[in-house]
Design a protein around this motif. Structure first.
Motif, PDB file in Angstrom:
ATOM      1  N   THR A   1       0.825  -1.209   0.000  1.00 59.66           N
ATOM      2  CA  THR A   1       0.000   0.000   0.000  1.00 59.66           C
ATOM      3  C   THR A   1       0.858   1.257   0.000  1.00 59.66           C
ATOM      4  OG1 THR A   1      -1.793  -1.130   1.156  1.00 59.66           O
ATOM      5  CG2 THR A   1      -1.738   1.276   1.307  1.00 59.66           C
ATOM      6  N   LEU A   2       1.936   1.217   0.753  1.00 65.68           N
ATOM      7  CA  LEU A   2       2.861   2.338   0.793  1.00 65.68           C
ATOM      8  C   LEU A   2       4.095   2.023  -0.041  1.00 65.68           C
ATOM      9  CD1 LEU A   2       2.737   3.351   4.577  1.00 65.68           C
ATOM     10  CD2 LEU A   2       1.462   4.341   2.657  1.00 65.68           C
ATOM     11  N   PRO A   3       4.673   3.043  -0.629  1.00 67.41           N
ATOM     12  CA  PRO A   3       4.247   4.444  -0.598  1.00 67.41           C
ATOM     13  C   PRO A   3       2.979   4.674  -1.414  1.00 67.41           C
ATOM     14  CG  PRO A   3       6.097   4.187  -2.085  1.00 67.41           C
ATOM     15  CD  PRO A   3       5.930   2.865  -1.399  1.00 67.41           C
ATOM     16  N   LEU A   4       2.236   5.695  -1.042  1.00 65.32           N
ATOM     17  CA  LEU A   4       0.998   5.991  -1.749  1.00 65.32           C
ATOM     18  C   LEU A   4       1.279   6.317  -3.214  1.00 65.32           C
ATOM     19  CD1 LEU A   4      -0.953   8.198   0.837  1.00 65.32           C
ATOM     20  CD2 LEU A   4      -1.325   5.774   0.282  1.00 65.32           C
ATOM     21  N   ASP A   5       0.437   5.790  -4.054  1.00 60.93           N
ATOM     22  CA  ASP A   5       0.551   6.001  -5.494  1.00 60.93           C
ATOM     23  C   ASP A   5      -0.036   7.365  -5.855  1.00 60.93           C
ATOM     24  OD1 ASP A   5       0.401   5.996  -8.275  1.00 60.93           O
ATOM     25  OD2 ASP A   5      -0.090   3.860  -8.383  1.00 60.93           O
ATOM     26  N   ALA A   6       0.816   8.264  -6.312  1.00 62.88           N
ATOM     27  CA  ALA A   6       0.365   9.622  -6.625  1.00 62.88           C
ATOM     28  C   ALA A   6      -0.656   9.647  -7.750  1.00 62.88           C
ATOM     29  CB  ALA A   6       1.575  10.491  -6.999  1.00 62.88           C
ATOM     30  N   GLN A   7      -0.679   8.626  -8.598  1.00 64.66           N
ATOM     31  CA  GLN A   7      -1.643   8.588  -9.688  1.00 64.66           C
ATOM     32  C   GLN A   7      -3.033   8.182  -9.206  1.00 64.66           C
ATOM     33  OE1 GLN A   7      -0.757   9.652 -12.760  1.00 64.66           O
ATOM     34  NE2 GLN A   7       1.211  10.097 -11.744  1.00 64.66           N
TER      35      GLN A   7
ATOM     36  N   LYS B   1      -3.217  -4.523  13.775  1.00 67.21           N
ATOM     37  CA  LYS B   1      -2.282  -5.404  13.074  1.00 67.21           C
ATOM     38  C   LYS B   1      -3.026  -6.532  12.374  1.00 67.21           C
ATOM     39  CE  LYS B   1       1.495  -8.654  14.047  1.00 67.21           C
ATOM     40  NZ  LYS B   1       2.316  -9.263  15.128  1.00 67.21           N
ATOM     41  N   ASN B   2      -4.037  -7.069  13.039  1.00 68.19           N
ATOM     42  CA  ASN B   2      -4.779  -8.207  12.499  1.00 68.19           C
ATOM     43  C   ASN B   2      -5.981  -7.805  11.658  1.00 68.19           C
ATOM     44  OD1 ASN B   2      -3.004  -9.956  13.871  1.00 68.19           O
ATOM     45  ND2 ASN B   2      -4.220  -9.799  15.746  1.00 68.19           N
ATOM     46  N   ASN B   3      -6.223  -6.510  11.532  1.00 67.68           N
ATOM     47  CA  ASN B   3      -7.351  -6.010  10.758  1.00 67.68           C
ATOM     48  C   ASN B   3      -6.911  -5.846   9.303  1.00 67.68           C
ATOM     49  OD1 ASN B   3      -9.414  -4.531   9.547  1.00 67.68           O
ATOM     50  ND2 ASN B   3      -9.756  -3.213  11.334  1.00 67.68           N
ATOM     51  N   SER B   4      -7.463  -6.645   8.408  1.00 64.96           N
ATOM     52  CA  SER B   4      -7.049  -6.600   7.003  1.00 64.96           C
ATOM     53  C   SER B   4      -7.384  -5.282   6.335  1.00 64.96           C
ATOM     54  CB  SER B   4      -7.710  -7.750   6.231  1.00 64.96           C
ATOM     55  OG  SER B   4      -9.128  -7.626   6.276  1.00 64.96           O
ATOM     56  N   ARG B   5      -8.312  -4.524   6.911  1.00 74.97           N
ATOM     57  CA  ARG B   5      -8.674  -3.236   6.328  1.00 74.97           C
ATOM     58  C   ARG B   5      -7.656  -2.140   6.678  1.00 74.97           C
ATOM     59  NH1 ARG B   5      -9.788  -1.359   3.335  1.00 74.97           N
ATOM     60  NH2 ARG B   5     -11.226   0.336   3.874  1.00 74.97           N
ATOM     61  N   VAL B   6      -6.874  -2.350   7.725  1.00 74.46           N
ATOM     62  CA  VAL B   6      -5.782  -1.433   8.032  1.00 74.46           C
ATOM     63  C   VAL B   6      -4.584  -1.888   7.205  1.00 74.46           C
ATOM     64  CG1 VAL B   6      -4.263  -0.495   9.807  1.00 74.46           C
ATOM     65  CG2 VAL B   6      -6.653  -0.983  10.346  1.00 74.46           C
ATOM     66  N   SER B   7      -4.308  -1.157   6.142  1.00 76.28           N
ATOM     67  CA  SER B   7      -3.336  -1.623   5.151  1.00 76.28           C
ATOM     68  C   SER B   7      -1.892  -1.455   5.607  1.00 76.28           C
ATOM     69  CB  SER B   7      -3.534  -0.848   3.844  1.00 76.28           C
ATOM     70  OG  SER B   7      -4.868  -0.925   3.412  1.00 76.28           O
ATOM     71  N   ALA B   8      -1.620  -0.388   6.337  1.00 77.60           N
ATOM     72  CA  ALA B   8      -0.241  -0.105   6.729  1.00 77.60           C
ATOM     73  C   ALA B   8      -0.214   0.523   8.113  1.00 77.60           C
ATOM     74  CB  ALA B   8       0.436   0.816   5.716  1.00 77.60           C
ATOM     75  N   ILE B   9       0.866   0.233   8.851  1.00 79.92           N
ATOM     76  CA  ILE B   9       1.066   0.806  10.185  1.00 79.92           C
ATOM     77  C   ILE B   9       2.494   1.326  10.259  1.00 79.92           C
ATOM     78  CG2 ILE B   9       1.047   0.408  12.672  1.00 79.92           C
ATOM     79  CD1 ILE B   9      -0.838  -1.941  12.216  1.00 79.92           C
ATOM     80  N   LEU B  10       2.629   2.534  10.747  1.00 80.53           N
ATOM     81  CA  LEU B  10       3.946   3.132  10.982  1.00 80.53           C
ATOM     82  C   LEU B  10       4.036   3.627  12.410  1.00 80.53           C
ATOM     83  CD1 LEU B  10       2.757   4.529   8.038  1.00 80.53           C
ATOM     84  CD2 LEU B  10       5.229   4.794   7.790  1.00 80.53           C
ATOM     85  N   TRP B  11       5.238   3.542  12.978  1.00 84.84           N
ATOM     86  CA  TRP B  11       5.517   4.140  14.292  1.00 84.84           C
ATOM     87  C   TRP B  11       6.504   5.274  14.079  1.00 84.84           C
ATOM     88  CZ3 TRP B  11      10.304   4.061  17.041  1.00 84.84           C
ATOM     89  CH2 TRP B  11      10.237   4.563  18.352  1.00 84.84           C
ATOM     90  N   ALA B  12       6.199   6.427  14.646  1.00 81.83           N
ATOM     91  CA  ALA B  12       7.054   7.597  14.457  1.00 81.83           C
ATOM     92  C   ALA B  12       7.640   8.117  15.755  1.00 81.83           C
ATOM     93  CB  ALA B  12       6.267   8.707  13.757  1.00 81.83           C
ATOM     94  N   GLY B  13       7.411   7.425  16.882  1.00 84.04           N
ATOM     95  CA  GLY B  13       7.945   7.907  18.159  1.00 84.04           C
ATOM     96  C   GLY B  13       7.411   9.284  18.475  1.00 84.04           C
TER      97      GLY B  13
END
Length: 811
Positions: free
Chosen positions: A430-436, A568-580
């Motif tokens: 899913t990431l990076p997001l497709d600008a198109q 994490k287990n939710n298929s609809r949540v495509s990506a997870i990031l941690w940024a502190g």
């Protein structure tokens, strides 16, 4: 027309009256009231002595031809007992009659010049802010040693520039290098994580960035090595409980085995002193096995100054002596007794008033020698000489406002924020997001428009925030970004705000949920009770995932791990990031990773546990290894074998790497002589011990026990990227209490798409593969060791055979 006048700003005493807490410094001031040029940039300025009615020729401590030690002695010998003790607090009063200026030791620079401390003037119209970099936990996630040093260099440049305007000191009580033993610890944001080797490596590089003066790094006499600023590694030692269900740091007695002290709690401090040549160490409030840390002669005098050879001073955490007397009731000491104890233990500087109030009485009552006070004063003054406090530092005196919040520092803050982002999940790329495909985005969540949250604590006023919302509006335009907080704050107790966030998400081509915690949940004096997202944050994520059909990206701001198993287990949540807590430009850093401008390369610097972990072990249990009798699990990746949300070192990339190892070292053979003996190790039941289980590392010369190897990293994907190479050592199986694995090296490498690079490593069996046994011995074990790259990306075995000496008749 400029006018000459006196301004109270802090450092130098310029008049002969009794000094006050804030001392006078003479500046040229223009008609707007803004300081333009300092008259006296250092204490031994001839005109300064003349204005004080003193002849500088009569004061040997201003003779630059003499050593710092001789000059420091000259100062000390001129002082009365009462004057000496007045210099032993964080606000040293100075002595005008001999031209000695006042000095305030307490400034902070954890991840930028802070407004915490008695010697950092609050930012004003002259200098409204300083660059606020990501907090250490986020910087640690980069696993980039050169970045850590570069941030330290930028911070010290801004500190010196501010000092030129009287708005900052030259000594900074940073960094915090306590290991995060428990995921609930509130000060995790201030630290580099849970691994002692990473923490120590971060400390030595950041300290080098703060302290080193270019061209003098290899000065032979370290007591004369110039300092850009003076750094301080804190809080020594075994400190990682702040306030957990009424158990507070000021009265906590950490019951620690020597095994854990050696391999975990003091190792980062040893690295900070030996490798970083830090000029100060701060002792902590807590007791260790019944003895207050600041009163422990073995920990301070014998270890820091003796074994590690500190070139600098030891300072107490603020009011630690008062805590020792009135909270610990240690030995039921009177103030003079406590003052004498900590001085004899090796404490040079009191952040507080016990030394200044009770020092003279302690000497007059025969409880401590005045000569002992002379020794600690020498340690302090030598640091000030190295800082140019008496002679000036011409290479820094031209630094000004253009060196604060400079574009290069802002760019470094963005880079640091990007490097600290960890990609935890990325289904279907899913990431990076497709600008198109993505023209409109929804930005929701309690941290979607975060400002102060991003800079954590021990921060000043940033140059300028770039929130996540700001960054996405810059990328897509205001009309194409739909913002709804979903929560009024991180507590998220108003469910009525969830619905507008869901509606916003339906309009977009992608949804970015910025959630997490903040310093209302984890902070100094505030430990966490659980590892969950507060309030309705889970419901916010769930409702958006149920009703939105577009990709959902979850961004977590936190220091400690959060149990986001549901996401994490939710298929609809495509990506997870941690940024502190990503600093003032954190929003830009997050957006750059999401859009692929920077390829995610961060790794978690601590384990993300499931929430049930907090029910399995109290925070006050200090052992790192499992406590079988109490069914307590182990701590950190080294000793915890249960399931996790995400493990230490986890982090995905937008490209694919393949790793291979080339090594010529597959075995090491050690033949003992008659002065060296085999050492026993405990093995699990049924396991066969080698004929010679191990040898004491201190008994052997390990110079030739090197393990050299190369890791080839091939980028077989389509995107250029950095890769964080984490090198682990796995000890021989069946040794009781050995770590599951242990990080022994790491390196950041950049690999263009379709190309490969080789990274060389040189480990040493004596330095890197030692086991600390329950007696506190450091032992090299016989048997089959394994060197592992990353999460089992590659590995190779290493056989170590130790042959016992056989006595013959001639012996």
């Amino acid at each position: 027309m400029e006018k000459l006048c006196f301004i109270i700003l802090s450092i130098f005493t310029l008049c002969s009256v009794a000094p006050v807490a804030a001392t006078a410094r003479m500046l040229y001031v223009n008609d707007t009231g803004i300081p333009v040029t300092q008259v006296y940039k250092y204490a031994c300025h001839p005109q300064r002595f003349k204005d004080l009615g003193l002849n500088i020729e009569h004061f040997t401590y201003c003779d630059k031809s003499l050593s710092y030690e001789v000059r420091a002695k000259d100062i000390i010998d001129r002082l009365s007992l009462e004057e000496k003790v007045e210099q032993l607090g964080n606000r040293a009063s100075g002595v005008p009659r001999i031209g000695l200026p006042a000095y305030d030791w307490w400034s902070e620079a954890l991840h930028g010049v802070s407004d915490v401390g008695t010697n950092t003037t609050f930012f004003n119209d002259n200098i409204p802010g300083a660059t606020s970099f990501p907090t250490p936990i986020t910087l640690a996630a980069s696993f980039n040693k050169s970045l850590w040093k570069a941030v330290g260099q930028a911070v010290s440049t801004e500190a010196r520039a501010m000092n030129n305007f009287g708005q900052s000191g030259k000594s900074f009580w940073s960094p915090n290098i306590n290991v995060v033993r428990d995921p609930r610890w509130g000060r995790a944001l201030e630290t580099p994580g849970e691994d002692p080797f990473v923490v120590g490596t971060y400390a030595s590089n950041y300290v080098r960035g703060l302290q080193d003066v270019e061209g003098t790094e290899n000065t032979t006499d370290l007591n004369s090595r110039p300092l850009k600023v003076a750094s301080c590694c804190k809080h020594y030692a075994a400190y990682d409980v702040d306030n957990w269900y009424g158990v507070v740091r000021e009265t906590f007695d950490a019951e620690v085995r020597e095994q854990d002290m050696i391999e975990t709690f003091v190792r980062p401090f040893e690295m900070c002193v030996k490798d970083g040549d830090v000029s100060s160490v701060m002792c902590s409030y807590n007791r260790i096995n019944g003895i207050p840390a600041c009163a422990d002669h073995r920990l301070l005098h014998d270890t820091i100054r003796g074994e590690w050879d500190l070139h600098g001073y030891i300072v107490s955490d603020c009011d630690s002596i008062d805590v020792m007397v009135n909270r610990h009731h240690f030995l039921n000491d009177a103030p003079e007794d406590a003052m004498a104890q900590v001085l004899k233990a090796g404490l040079d500087l009191d952040c507080g008033e016990y030394y200044t109030k009770y020092g003279a009485n302690a000497v007059n009552q025969g409880k401590v020698r005045e000569a002992d006070i002379d020794k600690v004063l020498k340690n302090l003054y030598i640091v000030l000489f190295r800082l140019g406090h008496f002679d000036g530092s011409p290479q820094f005196e031209k630094l000004g406002k253009d060196d604060i919040c400079s574009q290069s520092h802002i760019d470094l803050a963005i880079e640091a924020a990007s490097e600290g982002v960890v990609l935890l999940k990325n289904d279907n790329n899913t990431l990076p997001l497709d600008a198109q495909k993505v023209k409109k985005v929804a930005v929701v969540g309690p941290h979607a428009n975060a400002t102060k949250v991003m800079i954590g604590n021990y921060a000043g006023i940033p140059c300028k925030y770039t929130t996540p919302l700001d960054a996405f509006r810059q990328a897509y335009g205001n009309d194409n970004v739909y913002y709804a907080p979903g929560c009024p704050d991180v507590a998220c107790r108003d469910y009525s705000l969830v619905f507008p966030a869901v509606q916003a998400s339906k309009k977009a081509d992608a949804v970015i949920i910025v959630a997490g915690i903040d310093t209302s949940v984890e902070a100094e004096s505030l430990d966490r009770e659980n590892l969950l997202l507060p309030g309705y944050q889970y419901e916010l994520i769930d409702q958006i995932s149920r009703q939105s059909t577009t990709p959902i990206i979850l961004v977590i701001l936190s220091a400690g791990g959060v149990d986001i198993s549901i996401a994490k287990n939710n298929s609809r949540v495509s990506a997870i990031l941690w940024a502190g807590y990503p600093g003032e430009k954190g929003g830009q850093g997050i957006a750059d990773v999401i859009h692929g401008k920077y390829n995610a390369a961060g790794r978690l610097p601590l384990t993300w546990f499931e929430n049930d972990y907090v029910n399995q072990i109290p925070m006050t249990s200090m052992p790192l290894r499992p406590v079988k009798e109490l069914n307590y699990p182990g701590r950190t990746y080294k000793f915890y074998s249960g399931s996790t949300v995400y493990p230490f070192g986890h982090g995905l990339s937008y490209t694919t790497f393949k790793h291979s190892v080339v090594t010529t070292t597959r075995s090491l053979s050690i033949k003992l002589n008659k002065f060296q003996f085999c050492r026993d190790l405990n093995y699990t039941d049924g396991a066969k011990a080698p004929a010679c289980p191990g040898v004491l590392i201190d008994d052997i010369n390990s110079d030739n026990l090197n393990i050299e190897f190369e890791v080839k990293v091939a980028n077989v994907g389509e995107r250029d990227s950095s890769e964080s190479l984490l090198i682990y050592w796995v000890p021989p199986q069946a040794i009781v209490d050995a770590p599951i694995k242990q990080l022994v090296a790491f390196e950041k490498v950049f690999v263009p798409a379709g190309e490969s690079v080789k990274a060389k490593f040189n480990l040493n069996a004596g330095k890197n593969l030692g086991l600390i046994d329950y007696k506190g011995y450091n032992i090299l074990a016989s048997g089959e060791h394994t060197i592992v790259i990353g999460e089992n990306d590659a590995s190779f075995p290493l056989h170590i055979e130790i042959e016992e000496y056989v006595f013959n008749q001639e012996d």
